[in-house]
Write a protein that holds these residues in place. Structure first.
Motif, PDB file in Angstrom:
ATOM      1  N   ALA A  84       0.830  -1.207   0.000  1.00 49.59           N
ATOM      2  CA  ALA A  84       0.000   0.000   0.000  1.00 49.59           C
ATOM      3  C   ALA A  84       0.863   1.255   0.000  1.00 49.59           C
ATOM      4  O   ALA A  84       0.540   2.241  -0.684  1.00 49.59           O
ATOM      5  CB  ALA A  84      -0.941  -0.006   1.199  1.00 49.59           C
ATOM      6  N   GLN A  87       2.168   1.864  -3.426  1.00 51.71           N
ATOM      7  CA  GLN A  87       1.104   2.353  -4.305  1.00 51.71           C
ATOM      8  C   GLN A  87       0.612   3.737  -3.880  1.00 51.71           C
ATOM      9  O   GLN A  87      -0.351   4.257  -4.437  1.00 51.71           O
ATOM     10  CB  GLN A  87      -0.063   1.370  -4.309  1.00 51.71           C
ATOM     11  CG  GLN A  87       0.284   0.023  -4.868  1.00 51.71           C
ATOM     12  CD  GLN A  87      -0.800  -1.007  -4.601  1.00 51.71           C
ATOM     13  OE1 GLN A  87      -1.811  -0.744  -3.956  1.00 51.71           O
ATOM     14  NE2 GLN A  87      -0.578  -2.215  -5.111  1.00 51.71           N
ATOM     15  N   HIS A  88       1.249   4.306  -2.890  1.00 50.31           N
ATOM     16  CA  HIS A  88       0.894   5.624  -2.339  1.00 50.31           C
ATOM     17  C   HIS A  88      -0.529   5.652  -1.791  1.00 50.31           C
ATOM     18  O   HIS A  88      -1.186   6.693  -1.800  1.00 50.31           O
ATOM     19  CB  HIS A  88       1.099   6.743  -3.365  1.00 50.31           C
ATOM     20  CG  HIS A  88       2.517   6.867  -3.814  1.00 50.31           C
ATOM     21  ND1 HIS A  88       3.488   7.400  -3.015  1.00 50.31           N
ATOM     22  CD2 HIS A  88       3.128   6.488  -4.969  1.00 50.31           C
ATOM     23  CE1 HIS A  88       4.648   7.356  -3.659  1.00 50.31           C
ATOM     24  NE2 HIS A  88       4.458   6.795  -4.838  1.00 50.31           N
ATOM     25  N   ASP A  89      -1.012   4.521  -1.301  1.00 47.94           N
ATOM     26  CA  ASP A  89      -2.301   4.444  -0.627  1.00 47.94           C
ATOM     27  C   ASP A  89      -2.015   4.534   0.874  1.00 47.94           C
ATOM     28  O   ASP A  89      -2.067   3.549   1.613  1.00 47.94           O
ATOM     29  CB  ASP A  89      -3.002   3.135  -0.983  1.00 47.94           C
ATOM     30  CG  ASP A  89      -4.446   3.113  -0.514  1.00 47.94           C
ATOM     31  OD1 ASP A  89      -4.850   4.046   0.215  1.00 47.94           O
ATOM     32  OD2 ASP A  89      -5.157   2.152  -0.870  1.00 47.94           O
ATOM     33  N   THR A  91      -3.473   6.067   3.508  1.00 48.47           N
ATOM     34  CA  THR A  91      -4.505   5.825   4.522  1.00 48.47           C
ATOM     35  C   THR A  91      -4.675   4.338   4.777  1.00 48.47           C
ATOM     36  O   THR A  91      -4.697   3.895   5.932  1.00 48.47           O
ATOM     37  CB  THR A  91      -5.851   6.435   4.077  1.00 48.47           C
ATOM     38  OG1 THR A  91      -5.664   7.828   3.841  1.00 48.47           O
ATOM     39  CG2 THR A  91      -6.915   6.247   5.131  1.00 48.47           C
ATOM     40  N   ARG A  92      -4.772   3.554   3.726  1.00 52.18           N
ATOM     41  CA  ARG A  92      -4.938   2.103   3.878  1.00 52.18           C
ATOM     42  C   ARG A  92      -3.724   1.502   4.595  1.00 52.18           C
ATOM     43  O   ARG A  92      -3.860   0.643   5.465  1.00 52.18           O
ATOM     44  CB  ARG A  92      -5.141   1.452   2.515  1.00 52.18           C
ATOM     45  CG  ARG A  92      -5.524  -0.008   2.609  1.00 52.18           C
ATOM     46  CD  ARG A  92      -5.949  -0.530   1.249  1.00 52.18           C
ATOM     47  NE  ARG A  92      -4.851  -0.442   0.290  1.00 52.18           N
ATOM     48  CZ  ARG A  92      -4.221  -1.501  -0.215  1.00 52.18           C
ATOM     49  NH1 ARG A  92      -4.598  -2.705   0.117  1.00 52.18           N
ATOM     50  NH2 ARG A  92      -3.234  -1.348  -1.050  1.00 52.18           N
ATOM     51  N   GLU A 117       0.742  15.879   2.117  1.00 50.58           N
ATOM     52  CA  GLU A 117      -0.429  14.999   2.068  1.00 50.58           C
ATOM     53  C   GLU A 117      -0.920  14.610   3.458  1.00 50.58           C
ATOM     54  O   GLU A 117      -1.899  13.868   3.583  1.00 50.58           O
ATOM     55  CB  GLU A 117      -0.109  13.737   1.262  1.00 50.58           C
ATOM     56  CG  GLU A 117       0.093  14.024  -0.213  1.00 50.58           C
ATOM     57  CD  GLU A 117       0.191  12.758  -1.043  1.00 50.58           C
ATOM     58  OE1 GLU A 117      -0.543  11.791  -0.733  1.00 50.58           O
ATOM     59  OE2 GLU A 117       0.991  12.744  -1.975  1.00 50.58           O
ATOM     60  N   VAL A 121      -4.586  12.782   4.337  1.00 51.24           N
ATOM     61  CA  VAL A 121      -4.595  11.471   4.984  1.00 51.24           C
ATOM     62  C   VAL A 121      -5.259  11.577   6.357  1.00 51.24           C
ATOM     63  O   VAL A 121      -6.078  10.719   6.731  1.00 51.24           O
ATOM     64  CB  VAL A 121      -3.167  10.894   5.100  1.00 51.24           C
ATOM     65  CG1 VAL A 121      -3.147   9.623   5.921  1.00 51.24           C
ATOM     66  CG2 VAL A 121      -2.590  10.638   3.717  1.00 51.24           C
ATOM     67  N   SER A 124      -8.999  11.575   6.200  1.00 53.56           N
ATOM     68  CA  SER A 124      -9.627  10.327   5.768  1.00 53.56           C
ATOM     69  C   SER A 124      -9.548   9.205   6.806  1.00 53.56           C
ATOM     70  O   SER A 124     -10.090   8.126   6.582  1.00 53.56           O
ATOM     71  CB  SER A 124      -9.003   9.857   4.454  1.00 53.56           C
ATOM     72  OG  SER A 124      -7.647   9.543   4.641  1.00 53.56           O
TER      73      SER A 124
END
Length: 168
Positions: A84, A87-89, A91-92, A117, A121, A124
């Motif tokens: 994650a 993939q620059h995700d 929050t996940r 960011e 983040v 969210s």
């Protein structure tokens, strides 16, 4: 010699009847039957685990909690957290790291978020996890070299979620 060689194992107490028929639920006193499917001991001999019909039970002579997962399922692994992040995700990745409750992994996930960011983040993150991130940040201030970065995280989280946290 009373008490010599005796140890205090800590865990939730679970009682099994040992009989082959289910306990009579109508009686005033019944002991639920619990089936143990596996028992494993640590290499040090200071803790052991049993998988039962009630779940995983971990017994330890140590009073310090070593493994305390939060809302954990089989899809949450350190490798998935790092995927994650790649993939620059963010929050996940942070949510999964918090579920595993491994401080080094939470640190890795938080520090991978670019400064610009952090606000996105932070906004969210579910309220339940905001508190966990704040607890991690509070415990990291004294030992981290990223004090300013963690202060920025703290400021953004409190500005976005402070009123909800205060209301609880």
């Amino acid at each position: 010699m009373a008490g010599v060689g005796r140890a205090a194992w800590t865990c939730c107490p679970v009682t099994a009847t040992g009989s082959s028929s289910p306990g009579d639920m109508s009686s005033r006193h019944f002991k639920p039957e619990i089936r143990v499917t596996s028992v494993r001991f640590s290499p040090t001999g200071r803790c052991w685990a049993a998988t039962t019909t009630e779940g995983l039970l971990i017994y330890s002579l140590d009073t310090r909690v070593l493994f305390d997962p939060f809302e954990l399922d089989t899809s949450v692994t350190p490798r998935r957290v790092r995927e994650a992040l790649r993939q620059h995700d963010f929050t996940r990745a942070i949510l999964m790291a918090l579920r595993l409750n491994e401080s080094k992994l939470v640190q890795e996930a938080l520090e991978a978020v670019p400064r610009d960011e952090i606000e996105v983040v932070s906004s969210s993150l579910p309220e339940l996890y905001v508190e966990k991130v704040l607890e991690f940040l509070a415990s990291s201030f004294e030992v981290s070299h990223h004090v300013e970065f963690y202060l920025l995280w703290t400021q953004k989280l409190l500005m976005l979620h402070g009123q909800k946290l205060k209301a609880r």
